[in-house]
Write a protein that holds these residues in place. Structure first.
Motif, PDB file in Angstrom:
ATOM      1  N   LYS A  88      69.364   8.070  78.517  1.00  0.00           N
ATOM      2  CA  LYS A  88      68.605   9.322  78.576  1.00  0.00           C
ATOM      3  C   LYS A  88      69.132  10.227  79.685  1.00  0.00           C
ATOM      4  O   LYS A  88      69.394   9.795  80.797  1.00  0.00           O
ATOM      5  CB  LYS A  88      67.124   9.007  78.807  1.00  0.00           C
ATOM      6  CG  LYS A  88      66.241  10.229  79.019  1.00  0.00           C
ATOM      7  CD  LYS A  88      65.876  10.310  80.480  1.00  0.00           C
ATOM      8  CE  LYS A  88      65.053  11.534  80.815  1.00  0.00           C
ATOM      9  NZ  LYS A  88      64.904  11.679  82.261  1.00  0.00           N
ATOM     10  N   LEU A 101      64.478  14.480  73.120  1.00  0.00           N
ATOM     11  CA  LEU A 101      65.116  13.480  73.968  1.00  0.00           C
ATOM     12  C   LEU A 101      66.621  13.623  73.839  1.00  0.00           C
ATOM     13  O   LEU A 101      67.168  13.519  72.743  1.00  0.00           O
ATOM     14  CB  LEU A 101      64.678  12.075  73.539  1.00  0.00           C
ATOM     15  CG  LEU A 101      65.384  10.891  74.201  1.00  0.00           C
ATOM     16  CD1 LEU A 101      65.097  10.855  75.700  1.00  0.00           C
ATOM     17  CD2 LEU A 101      64.951   9.589  73.541  1.00  0.00           C
ATOM     18  N   THR A 118      61.557  13.297  69.090  1.00  0.00           N
ATOM     19  CA  THR A 118      60.915  12.080  69.573  1.00  0.00           C
ATOM     20  C   THR A 118      59.407  12.252  69.691  1.00  0.00           C
ATOM     21  O   THR A 118      58.931  13.305  70.095  1.00  0.00           O
ATOM     22  CB  THR A 118      61.507  11.695  70.949  1.00  0.00           C
ATOM     23  OG1 THR A 118      62.928  11.569  70.814  1.00  0.00           O
ATOM     24  CG2 THR A 118      60.946  10.390  71.459  1.00  0.00           C
ATOM     25  N   VAL A 135      57.585   4.689  71.098  1.00  0.00           N
ATOM     26  CA  VAL A 135      58.551   5.770  70.973  1.00  0.00           C
ATOM     27  C   VAL A 135      59.109   5.741  69.555  1.00  0.00           C
ATOM     28  O   VAL A 135      59.543   4.689  69.076  1.00  0.00           O
ATOM     29  CB  VAL A 135      59.712   5.598  71.973  1.00  0.00           C
ATOM     30  CG1 VAL A 135      60.775   6.676  71.772  1.00  0.00           C
ATOM     31  CG2 VAL A 135      59.207   5.587  73.408  1.00  0.00           C
ATOM     32  N   ALA A 137      61.955   7.952  67.386  1.00  0.00           N
ATOM     33  CA  ALA A 137      62.985   8.985  67.537  1.00  0.00           C
ATOM     34  C   ALA A 137      63.803   9.084  66.253  1.00  0.00           C
ATOM     35  O   ALA A 137      64.148   8.070  65.647  1.00  0.00           O
ATOM     36  CB  ALA A 137      63.890   8.672  68.721  1.00  0.00           C
ATOM     37  N   GLU A 170      62.290   3.042  66.268  1.00  0.00           N
ATOM     38  CA  GLU A 170      60.893   2.802  66.618  1.00  0.00           C
ATOM     39  C   GLU A 170      60.870   1.681  67.651  1.00  0.00           C
ATOM     40  O   GLU A 170      61.334   0.583  67.385  1.00  0.00           O
ATOM     41  CB  GLU A 170      60.068   2.415  65.392  1.00  0.00           C
ATOM     42  CG  GLU A 170      59.979   3.555  64.402  1.00  0.00           C
ATOM     43  CD  GLU A 170      58.873   3.370  63.379  1.00  0.00           C
ATOM     44  OE1 GLU A 170      57.783   2.920  63.782  1.00  0.00           O
ATOM     45  OE2 GLU A 170      59.127   3.676  62.216  1.00  0.00           O
TER      46      GLU A 170
END
Length: 176
Positions: A88, A101, A118, A135, A137, A170
């Motif tokens: 990140k 993200l 995200t 999370v 994404a 996920e």
């Protein structure tokens, strides 16, 4: 809540992808061996630190021959580059649970900046008193940007394997 380390709950997590095959359908696959390290305060995600590591050898498209080809130097070259990583670099709130993200994605020794849509949910307590957050994404990359250019021309025009790879992630984390 102060920033703390969060442990990946692999039994409630997954990394999948799809790619166009013969210009008529999609082939789906997953990576079965991956990990994530996260340090975050879910109440204030501005300082979230996250890295995801994926073992290329764990690719699974439900076809052993295809999986072997994907691990070969024609694609991921798993022997020389056994891991895919995402680190990140930015997280921008879009309101509510929605974020943008951005991170450095490294595949087969090539690093590119990638942005994923995200959703970050939680924190929440599970029935056993553990604090968790999730999370989800989604995004797409061009495989040729990472040097994954192998292909075969079709007699009807076009190519066997599409360039766009759709990614779906996920991840569920438990406070460590």
């Amino acid at each position: 809540m102060a920033a703390s380390n969060w442990n990946l709950d692999k039994s409630h997590s997954g990394i999948t992808f799809s790619v166009r095959h013969m210009m008529i359908t999609n082939v789906r696959g997953s990576f079965n061996d991956f990990n994530a390290s996260v340090s975050a305060d879910p109440a204030s995600l501005s300082d979230l630190d996250a890295t995801v590591t994926i073992e290329v050898g764990s690719i699974d498209t439900k076809d052993e021959g295809r999986d072997g080809h994907l691990k070969s130097p024609d694609f991921f070259n798993a022997e020389q580059f056994p891991q895919i990583t995402f680190k990140k670099t930015a997280l921008v709130s879009k309101g509510g649970e929605d974020y943008s993200l951005t991170g450095d994605l490294t595949i087969a020794g090539v690093t590119k900046s990638v942005t994923l849509n995200t959703e970050i949910s939680g924190p929440a307590k599970d029935p056993w008193g553990n604090t968790k957050f999730g999370v989800v994404a989604d995004g797409a990359i061009n495989r040729s940007d990472f040097g994954l250019t192998w292909n075969a021309a079709l007699e009807t025009g076009g190519f066997l394997v599409g360039d766009a790879i759709k990614i779906h992630i996920e991840l569920e984390f438990a406070q460590g």
